[in-house]
Design a protein around this motif. Structure first.
Motif, PDB file in Angstrom:
ATOM      1  N   GLU A  33       0.841  -1.193   0.000  1.00 50.85           N
ATOM      2  CA  GLU A  33       0.000   0.000   0.000  1.00 50.85           C
ATOM      3  C   GLU A  33       0.888   1.260   0.000  1.00 50.85           C
ATOM      4  O   GLU A  33       0.654   2.205  -0.754  1.00 50.85           O
ATOM      5  CB  GLU A  33      -0.854  -0.033   1.282  1.00 50.85           C
ATOM      6  N   ASP A  36       2.448   1.624  -3.400  1.00 55.22           N
ATOM      7  CA  ASP A  36       1.495   2.174  -4.376  1.00 55.22           C
ATOM      8  C   ASP A  36       1.422   3.694  -4.276  1.00 55.22           C
ATOM      9  O   ASP A  36       1.411   4.401  -5.277  1.00 55.22           O
ATOM     10  CB  ASP A  36       0.084   1.604  -4.123  1.00 55.22           C
ATOM     11  N   ASN A  37       1.356   4.185  -3.020  1.00 56.33           N
ATOM     12  CA  ASN A  37       1.254   5.638  -2.805  1.00 56.33           C
ATOM     13  C   ASN A  37       2.498   6.360  -3.288  1.00 56.33           C
ATOM     14  O   ASN A  37       2.415   7.458  -3.820  1.00 56.33           O
ATOM     15  CB  ASN A  37       0.992   5.917  -1.331  1.00 56.33           C
ATOM     16  N   ARG A  38       3.640   5.734  -3.078  1.00 53.38           N
ATOM     17  CA  ARG A  38       4.889   6.373  -3.547  1.00 53.38           C
ATOM     18  C   ARG A  38       4.966   6.352  -5.076  1.00 53.38           C
ATOM     19  O   ARG A  38       5.487   7.270  -5.696  1.00 53.38           O
ATOM     20  CB  ARG A  38       6.107   5.651  -2.967  1.00 53.38           C
ATOM     21  N   MET A  39       4.437   5.277  -5.650  1.00 52.10           N
ATOM     22  CA  MET A  39       4.477   5.158  -7.116  1.00 52.10           C
ATOM     23  C   MET A  39       3.628   6.263  -7.770  1.00 52.10           C
ATOM     24  O   MET A  39       3.941   6.720  -8.859  1.00 52.10           O
ATOM     25  CB  MET A  39       3.960   3.779  -7.567  1.00 52.10           C
ATOM     26  N   MET A  40       2.563   6.665  -7.066  1.00 55.18           N
ATOM     27  CA  MET A  40       1.709   7.727  -7.615  1.00 55.18           C
ATOM     28  C   MET A  40       2.466   9.057  -7.699  1.00 55.18           C
ATOM     29  O   MET A  40       2.155   9.907  -8.503  1.00 55.18           O
ATOM     30  CB  MET A  40       0.448   7.885  -6.765  1.00 55.18           C
ATOM     31  N   GLU A  41       3.468   9.173  -6.797  1.00 59.39           N
ATOM     32  CA  GLU A  41       4.271  10.405  -6.830  1.00 59.39           C
ATOM     33  C   GLU A  41       5.393  10.301  -7.863  1.00 59.39           C
ATOM     34  O   GLU A  41       6.192  11.216  -8.023  1.00 59.39           O
ATOM     35  CB  GLU A  41       4.861  10.669  -5.442  1.00 59.39           C
ATOM     36  N   GLY A  42       5.477   9.142  -8.497  1.00 61.68           N
ATOM     37  CA  GLY A  42       6.476   8.949  -9.546  1.00 61.68           C
ATOM     38  C   GLY A  42       7.649   8.099  -9.086  1.00 61.68           C
ATOM     39  O   GLY A  42       7.723   7.677  -7.938  1.00 61.68           O
ATOM     40  N   GLN A  45       9.839   1.561  -9.604  1.00 56.55           N
ATOM     41  CA  GLN A  45       9.274   0.657  -8.586  1.00 56.55           C
ATOM     42  C   GLN A  45      10.358   0.083  -7.660  1.00 56.55           C
ATOM     43  O   GLN A  45      10.179   0.054  -6.438  1.00 56.55           O
ATOM     44  CB  GLN A  45       8.510  -0.484  -9.261  1.00 56.55           C
ATOM     45  N   ASN A  48      11.572   2.724  -5.233  1.00 62.85           N
ATOM     46  CA  ASN A  48      10.551   3.024  -4.223  1.00 62.85           C
ATOM     47  C   ASN A  48      10.437   1.899  -3.198  1.00 62.85           C
ATOM     48  O   ASN A  48      10.331   2.144  -1.999  1.00 62.85           O
ATOM     49  CB  ASN A  48       9.185   3.241  -4.891  1.00 62.85           C
TER      50      ASN A  48
END
Lengths: 331, 113
Positions: A33, A36-42, A45, A48
């Motif tokens: 989870e 996922d949130n960090r991936m939204m910031e770019g 993978q 992150n």
């Protein structure tokens, strides 16, 4: 995601057995989870995930937060305990072996290497007993030091580096902790019974007990002891590492073949007390034993060969090649 | 100087520890999973590490203050926590104690010597 599996596996080692699965499942869900949130910031993978794990912390520390009990020995004390245990468990049996060998050489009998070797094999139970007793004393001593002296040991703990997490073992290298502990306990019990209480293996009749085994069995004891200790040693290595390595798997293969040979040796030797067998008309026991031990020996050796072959195949990476070949043959 | 800083840090941690459980229980009147609770608490100004909160949730769950359920919500299963009946009783008692302590302490701290 492989890094996450490696991380969770290390945490799992230190978690209480009954909650292990649930905690790991929940942790995995929560860390993903976060990812996922960090991936939204770019970002990438892998980078992150590395950051999520690095920030979450060292596996042992993470696991300890889930435990209500504290470990018997602190992280600072553990290296000293293991070092002393290693020294004691090597030197004590070595001292016993040396003393017994000197005693044998001073016995006045003409020197014979084979007899010396047999004498050494007969020393195995004493070496084992000395090593276990010494280890027990060291454990108690360290426990008392930890509990009452509370030494202030400063240890330079290196910063947690996720990239150094051990690899997840392949399926063939996975080890059952229960199986390892069971083997160790069973080995201690069997060694004790066979060497110190052989009279318990007896025919119990009318309040009397008459030993069922004769001197032929006593002569084979050193080879039986070696086999049991060999198995216990491998189980200890597996219990500590929580995984098999190629070396321990190879040793396990050798031990299993050796125990098969020992079984065959027992089947072909005269080990039963004939007075008891004939006196109580129990001829069925040696007959059944020979059949059982012969079948057991054959299956043990064959099983060991098949298991080891699987390990070799998995290790060489030829699993895919064999599957493809079988598929082609089917077509 | 370093020691004084450590003393302050330890006292701050102790002060915070007691109120943390109350804060967590207060937010679990509605259902949350671990990560969403961290976010909620952070957004409300109470910063808490994930690796402090997750074991705390399990401990409160084991003590019977929470009810936990696994739910499959795309893309993965999540473990949700919510106050149990016993948890609600404990929360209201703790809330009363906290409010009482708050008033007493506030008065004490306002006193001028």
């Amino acid at each position: 995601m492989e890094l996450l599996d490696r991380y969770l596996l290390q945490i799992e080692k230190f978690l209480p057995l009954k909650d292990r699965e649930d905690i790991i499942q929940e942790l995995k869900s929560l860390l993903l989870e976060d990812l996922d949130n960090r991936m939204m910031e770019g970002g990438n993978q892998d980078d992150n995930l590395y950051q999520v794990i690095k920030e979450y912390g060292e596996p042992r520390e993470v696991a300890l937060r889930y435990r209500s009990d504290s470990p018997i020995f602190s992280r600072e004390m553990e290296p000293f305990l293991y070092m002393v245990l290693k020294i004691v468990m090597i030197t004590t049996p070595a001292a016993i072996l040396l003393a017994k060998s000197i005693d044998f050489l001073n016995s006045g009998d003409p020197f014979n290497f084979i007899n010396l070797l047999i004498n050494m094999l007969y020393s195995i139970p004493d070496m084992f007993s000395a090593a276990v007793t010494a280890a027990g004393f060291v454990f108690i001593l360290f426990y008392l030091i930890e509990k009452y002296a509370k030494p202030n040991i400063k240890l330079d703990v290196p910063e947690f580096e996720p990239k150094h997490l051990p690899q997840v073992p392949r399926k063939v290298y996975k080890v059952s902790l229960f199986e390892s502990i069971f083997t160790i306990v069973a080995s201690i019990v069997i060694i004790y019974l066979l060497n110190y209480q052989p009279g318990l293996i007896a025919i119990y009749y009318d309040g009397d007990s008459i030993p069922l085994l004769n001197n032929g069995f006593t002569k084979l004891l050193p080879v039986i002891n070696t086999s049991i200790l060999f198995a216990a040693g491998i189980a200890i290595a597996h219990a500590i590492k929580r995984r098999k390595t190629f070396i321990t798997t190879t040793l396990e293969f050798m031990q299993t073949v050796y125990s098969g040979v020992v079984l065959a040796l027992l089947a072909s030797s005269d080990i039963f007390n004939t007075v008891v067998i004939e006196g109580y008309e129990l001829e069925i026991i040696p007959r059944l034993f020979v059949i059982g031990a012969s079948i057991g020996a054959t299956l043990t050796i064959l099983g060991a060969i098949v298991t080891y072959a699987k390990v070799i195949i998995a290790r060489s990476g030829s699993e895919e090649f064999i599957k493809n070949t079988i598929n082609k043959l089917d077509k | 100087m370093v020691e004084k800083a450590n003393i302050l840090k330890n006292l701050q941690q102790e002060l915070r520890k007691g109120t943390l459980v109350l804060a967590v229980l207060s937010q679990l009147k509605t259902k949350h999973y671990g990560y969403s609770l961290v976010e909620t608490l952070n957004n409300k100004g109470l910063f808490i590490d994930q690796n402090t909160l997750y074991p705390l949730l399990r401990r409160l769950d084991t003590q019977g203050l929470l009810v936990s359920t696994w739910e499959v919500v795309d893309p993965r299963p999540r473990k949700y926590y919510e106050l149990s009946q016993f948890g609600k009783t404990i929360l209201s008692q703790l809330q009363r104690d906290y409010e009482n302590n708050y008033h007493v302490l506030s008065d004490m701290l306002k006193e001028e010597n």
